[in-house]
Motif scaffolding. Structure first.
Motif, PDB file in Angstrom:
ATOM      1  N   UNK A 127     -29.158  16.419  14.680  1.00 42.15           N
ATOM      2  CA  UNK A 127     -28.473  16.694  13.422  1.00 42.15           C
ATOM      3  C   UNK A 127     -28.735  15.591  12.397  1.00 42.15           C
ATOM      4  N   UNK A 128     -30.018  15.417  12.065  1.00 41.99           N
ATOM      5  CA  UNK A 128     -30.420  14.438  11.065  1.00 41.99           C
ATOM      6  C   UNK A 128     -30.920  15.176   9.823  1.00 41.99           C
ATOM      7  N   UNK A 177     -37.877  -6.074  27.545  1.00 43.87           N
ATOM      8  CA  UNK A 177     -36.850  -5.806  28.549  1.00 43.87           C
ATOM      9  C   UNK A 177     -36.462  -4.345  28.677  1.00 43.87           C
ATOM     10  N   UNK A 178     -36.964  -3.502  27.779  1.00 43.54           N
ATOM     11  CA  UNK A 178     -36.705  -2.073  27.854  1.00 43.54           C
ATOM     12  C   UNK A 178     -35.527  -1.620  27.003  1.00 43.54           C
ATOM     13  N   UNK A 179     -35.415  -0.311  26.865  1.00 44.57           N
ATOM     14  CA  UNK A 179     -34.315   0.294  26.113  1.00 44.57           C
ATOM     15  C   UNK A 179     -34.018   1.659  26.715  1.00 44.57           C
ATOM     16  N   UNK A 180     -32.762   1.906  27.041  1.00 47.86           N
ATOM     17  CA  UNK A 180     -32.367   3.145  27.701  1.00 47.86           C
ATOM     18  C   UNK A 180     -31.090   3.704  27.077  1.00 47.86           C
ATOM     19  N   UNK A 181     -31.082   4.998  26.886  1.00 50.62           N
ATOM     20  CA  UNK A 181     -29.892   5.728  26.427  1.00 50.62           C
ATOM     21  C   UNK A 181     -29.444   5.299  25.036  1.00 50.62           C
ATOM     22  N   UNK A 182     -30.085   5.916  24.060  1.00 52.24           N
ATOM     23  CA  UNK A 182     -29.730   5.743  22.653  1.00 52.24           C
ATOM     24  C   UNK A 182     -29.473   7.126  22.067  1.00 52.24           C
ATOM     25  N   UNK A 183     -28.375   7.247  21.332  1.00 51.37           N
ATOM     26  CA  UNK A 183     -28.035   8.501  20.667  1.00 51.37           C
ATOM     27  C   UNK A 183     -27.971   8.254  19.163  1.00 51.37           C
ATOM     28  N   UNK A 184     -28.715   9.057  18.387  1.00 47.17           N
ATOM     29  CA  UNK A 184     -28.690   8.990  16.927  1.00 47.17           C
ATOM     30  C   UNK A 184     -28.224  10.360  16.453  1.00 47.17           C
ATOM     31  N   UNK A 185     -27.093  10.407  15.767  1.00 44.23           N
ATOM     32  CA  UNK A 185     -26.444  11.695  15.526  1.00 44.23           C
ATOM     33  C   UNK A 185     -25.838  11.763  14.124  1.00 44.23           C
ATOM     34  N   UNK A 186     -26.037  12.900  13.467  1.00 42.60           N
ATOM     35  CA  UNK A 186     -25.340  13.206  12.221  1.00 42.60           C
ATOM     36  C   UNK A 186     -25.559  12.126  11.159  1.00 42.60           C
ATOM     37  N   UNK A 187     -26.832  11.793  10.912  1.00 41.50           N
ATOM     38  CA  UNK A 187     -27.182  10.778   9.921  1.00 41.50           C
ATOM     39  C   UNK A 187     -27.982  11.405   8.773  1.00 41.50           C
ATOM     40  N   UNK A 188     -27.965  10.719   7.621  1.00 41.06           N
ATOM     41  CA  UNK A 188     -28.747  11.134   6.467  1.00 41.06           C
ATOM     42  C   UNK A 188     -29.726  10.028   6.116  1.00 41.06           C
ATOM     43  N   UNK A 236     -35.627  15.380  19.957  1.00 40.28           N
ATOM     44  CA  UNK A 236     -35.147  15.508  18.579  1.00 40.28           C
ATOM     45  C   UNK A 236     -34.769  16.965  18.346  1.00 40.28           C
ATOM     46  N   UNK A 237     -33.542  17.207  17.903  1.00 43.31           N
ATOM     47  CA  UNK A 237     -33.104  18.580  17.673  1.00 43.31           C
ATOM     48  C   UNK A 237     -32.240  18.680  16.425  1.00 43.31           C
TER      49      UNK A 237
END
Length: 462
Positions: free
Chosen positions: A364-365, A324-335, A398-399
């Motif tokens: 910021x991973x 069905x798809x996947x749109x707009x995911x944010x992964x931020x400040x994780x270890x 990825x930044x």
């Protein structure tokens, strides 16, 4: 004519100036994330407590009926908290209702029986396939305003002597007299498109249930508790909206022990959680093959931040049941850090499942050690090299990523004659301890960019 031209030019200029802020917002994904975050609201509950011990008859060894009676009473009276006090309580399946917060006091343990007969058959999905199966340990269907909170423990008791006994999983006796793996008949139901009423899995051929499964629910809060020893996936919101999940400890190493699997969900915040799981820590999904195409509900607007990931196949995965798809995911400040963590970000599907995945932003991973790659993309998952529904993954950034050890930076297993992974950007990253001579494998890609990316101390020169 000149006067008219001037007026038209002035009007056009005003339109551009007025619309400019909206253009800027739309072009900045992190501003969009803030907008999504504001739309995610935490449910509230009346200040009323319904304590499960007040509903127990002091005879039953299980607290299932007491908990169910407390939930019904709470919901019928307009809602509140169903409280599990300090102590250990053995129970079967728990079915939540609207306006109920199942609250685990510190020191409370809900221990779930390993007897399959205590889990009645309910409508759900297993690995993207619609079916009736043994009830998840905690389940809700089409409910609104529900929560599980508190600093207690949910213990599924699953180990290799019961739910995850390899002999049971690999050698199931089915009603037609055949024998096979636990999900053999489930996959047959998908391939042959059995009607839903025929897809009933129970008794000896009931499949391992999820720990928490909320189906078609809205306004959900999961906060502060710990889960361990799950029979299957730990947390599985399915076709749900407005979900907040924070400060959870998810620790379970059985087969198929994904930590959290949002499936066809919209507007979800996963924050400050700890994952140490036997499979993907987080795996975003949206249905499998024809079952996914029948619904075609994507997962979208998912924020993952401040989380810690240890063991698992991936820190954050998208797929493989992503039809069905996947749109707009944010992964931020994780270890993320473990030699048993295979990939940091993983996107996977194949030409039977298809699915468009786009607008994935990772920032910021801090990575200690991972096994294979910082970003792993699989377009031929399970070695499927042809089909009618090719997946398409694009617009992935990825930044500000740092890592101390991995085999690769980027590993894309795609099609030589089809560029189905496109527009991928790495910027302001430093990857040390990369062991492969060629740090980036890019089969089946287009427009891969590296900006200020250092690998083993050297600027990546391409």
């Amino acid at each position: 004519m000149n006067k008219l031209h001037y007026k038209m030019k002035k009007v056009l200029t005003c339109i551009i100036l007025l619309s400019f802020p909206f253009v800027a917002i739309a072009s900045n994904p992190w501003r969009m994330m803030k907008k999504v975050e504001k739309s995610i609201t935490v449910p509230s509950f009346p200040n009323r407590d319904f304590i499960i011990t007040n509903y127990h008859n002091n005879e039953d060894t299980l607290y299932t009926k007491a908990i169910d009676d407390a939930i019904i009473d709470c919901s019928s009276k307009g809602g509140g908290r169903v409280v599990v006090p300090r102590g250990t309580f053995l129970t079967g399946a728990i079915h939540l209702r609207s306006n109920v917060n199942l609250h685990l006091e510190e020191g409370a343990v809900l221990r779930f029986t390993i007897n399959p007969n205590c889990y009645p058959v309910v409508l759900t999905r297993i690995e993207g396939i619609d079916c009736y199966n043994l009830s998840p340990l905690i389940y809700a269907y089409n409910e609104n305003n529900i929560a599980i909170t508190g600093k207690g423990l949910l213990d599924g008791q699953a180990d290799f002597t019961n739910w995850i006994n390899p002999d049971k999983i690999l050698h199931v006796s089915f009603p037609d007299g055949s024998n096979g793996g636990e999900k053999q008949m489930l996959n047959q139901a998908l391939q042959e498109q059995w009607p839903l009423e025929r897809r009933v899995f129970q008794d000896a051929y009931g499949m391992r249930p999820q720990f928490i499964n909320f189906y078609k629910c809205k306004n959900i809060l999961l906060e502060d508790f710990e889960i361990n020893r799950s029979p299957f996936w730990l947390i599985h919101p399915l076709m749900c909206e407005n979900i907040t999940m924070r400060r959870l400890t998810l620790r379970s190493h059985g087969w198929n022990n994904d930590g959290c699997d949002p499936e066809s969900c919209k507007n979800m915040l996963i924050e400050d959680c700890f994952f140490d799981t036997g499979d993907d820590c987080i795996a975003i999904k949206s249905g499998k093959d024809d079952d996914g195409r029948r619904w075609m509900i994507p997962s979208e607007n998912i924020i993952i931040r401040g989380c810690t990931m240890r063991d698992g196949h991936a820190g954050v995965a998208i797929g493989s049941e992503i039809t069905g798809g996947c749109h707009h995911v944010w992964v931020y400040d994780c270890k993320m850090d473990s030699p048993n963590l295979v990939r940091i970000i993983r996107i996977k599907s194949n030409a039977n499942r298809g699915g468009e995945v786009n607008d994935i932003y990772v920032k910021k991973i801090e990575v200690g050690v991972c096994d294979l790659a910082i970003l792993g993309i699989e377009l031929k998952y399970w070695n499927v090299d042809k089909g009618d529904y090719y997946p398409y993954f694009h617009n992935i950034t990825l930044e500000d990523i740092s890592s101390k050890k991995s085999r690769y930076v980027l590993h894309v297993d795609g099609f030589e004659d089809k560029a189905l992974a496109r527009n991928i950007m790495f910027k302001n990253c430093r990857f040390d301890g990369v062991t492969e001579q060629e740090p980036c494998v890019e089969q089946g890609t287009s427009n891969i960019k590296y900006k200020k990316v250092y690998v083993n101390g050297k600027l990546l020169s391409r």
